[in-house]
Design a protein around this motif. Structure first.
Motif, PDB file in Angstrom:
ATOM      1  N   SER A 158      -6.158   4.197   2.174  1.00 59.16           N
ATOM      2  CA  SER A 158      -6.187   4.141   0.721  1.00 59.16           C
ATOM      3  C   SER A 158      -6.894   2.875   0.242  1.00 59.16           C
ATOM      4  CB  SER A 158      -4.763   4.171   0.167  1.00 59.16           C
ATOM      5  OG  SER A 158      -4.750   3.844  -1.199  1.00 59.16           O
ATOM      6  N   THR A 159      -7.974   3.048  -0.518  1.00 57.33           N
ATOM      7  CA  THR A 159      -8.670   1.875  -1.061  1.00 57.33           C
ATOM      8  C   THR A 159      -7.790   1.147  -2.073  1.00 57.33           C
ATOM      9  OG1 THR A 159      -9.762   3.258  -2.715  1.00 57.33           O
ATOM     10  CG2 THR A 159     -10.985   2.808  -0.680  1.00 57.33           C
ATOM     11  N   SER A 160      -6.897   1.872  -2.706  1.00 51.62           N
ATOM     12  CA  SER A 160      -5.963   1.254  -3.643  1.00 51.62           C
ATOM     13  C   SER A 160      -5.031   0.281  -2.923  1.00 51.62           C
ATOM     14  CB  SER A 160      -5.149   2.335  -4.357  1.00 51.62           C
ATOM     15  OG  SER A 160      -4.195   1.767  -5.215  1.00 51.62           O
ATOM     16  N   SER A 161      -4.574   0.653  -1.736  1.00 51.60           N
ATOM     17  CA  SER A 161      -3.709  -0.229  -0.951  1.00 51.60           C
ATOM     18  C   SER A 161      -4.455  -1.484  -0.521  1.00 51.60           C
ATOM     19  CB  SER A 161      -3.190   0.493   0.294  1.00 51.60           C
ATOM     20  OG  SER A 161      -2.363   1.561  -0.073  1.00 51.60           O
ATOM     21  N   VAL A 162      -5.715  -1.320  -0.152  1.00 50.11           N
ATOM     22  CA  VAL A 162      -6.526  -2.474   0.237  1.00 50.11           C
ATOM     23  C   VAL A 162      -6.726  -3.381  -0.970  1.00 50.11           C
ATOM     24  CG1 VAL A 162      -8.759  -3.244   1.114  1.00 50.11           C
ATOM     25  CG2 VAL A 162      -7.701  -1.196   2.069  1.00 50.11           C
ATOM     26  N   ALA A 163      -7.059  -2.795  -2.110  1.00 47.85           N
ATOM     27  CA  ALA A 163      -7.266  -3.585  -3.327  1.00 47.85           C
ATOM     28  C   ALA A 163      -5.997  -4.331  -3.718  1.00 47.85           C
ATOM     29  CB  ALA A 163      -7.731  -2.688  -4.463  1.00 47.85           C
ATOM     30  N   TYR A 164      -4.846  -3.712  -3.527  1.00 49.80           N
ATOM     31  CA  TYR A 164      -3.570  -4.372  -3.813  1.00 49.80           C
ATOM     32  C   TYR A 164      -3.408  -5.609  -2.936  1.00 49.80           C
ATOM     33  CZ  TYR A 164       1.384  -5.396  -3.965  1.00 49.80           C
ATOM     34  OH  TYR A 164       2.591  -6.046  -4.080  1.00 49.80           O
ATOM     35  N   GLN A 165      -3.656  -5.455  -1.647  1.00 50.89           N
ATOM     36  CA  GLN A 165      -3.529  -6.588  -0.727  1.00 50.89           C
ATOM     37  C   GLN A 165      -4.526  -7.693  -1.078  1.00 50.89           C
ATOM     38  OE1 GLN A 165      -1.028  -6.910   1.228  1.00 50.89           O
ATOM     39  NE2 GLN A 165      -0.304  -4.810   1.077  1.00 50.89           N
ATOM     40  N   LEU A 166      -5.741  -7.307  -1.441  1.00 49.35           N
ATOM     41  CA  LEU A 166      -6.742  -8.294  -1.845  1.00 49.35           C
ATOM     42  C   LEU A 166      -6.295  -9.028  -3.102  1.00 49.35           C
ATOM     43  CD1 LEU A 166      -9.991  -6.228  -1.228  1.00 49.35           C
ATOM     44  CD2 LEU A 166      -9.217  -8.214   0.092  1.00 49.35           C
TER      45      LEU A 166
END
Length: 73
Positions: A42-50
């Protein structure tokens, strides 16, 4: 119990992926590339971590896109 200032294992993996990519290529990688390296689809999960790493001052970005992120010193 973890320290409040300690990074989660996922945050450490994302930070390591960014650091390794910069060392290997000298550039930055996309959200999808980070996800592939740390096992997040999920790109959303990556963006959250970033976003969490940015809030802690560990990375920064020069523009709106995460592709422009850099490690903070």
């Amino acid at each position: 119990m973890t320290r409040p200032d300690a990074l989660s294992s996922r945050q450490e993996a994302v930070l390591r992926a960014i650091r390794d990519w910069i060392v290997e290529t000298g550039g930055s990688l996309s959200v999808r590339q980070i996800g592939e390296r740390v096992g997040l689809s999920s790109t959303s999960s990556v963006a959250y971590q970033l976003g969490r790493l940015e809030a802690r001052g560990l990375i920064s970005r020069t523009g709106y896109r995460w592709r422009s992120c850099r490690l903070s010193t």
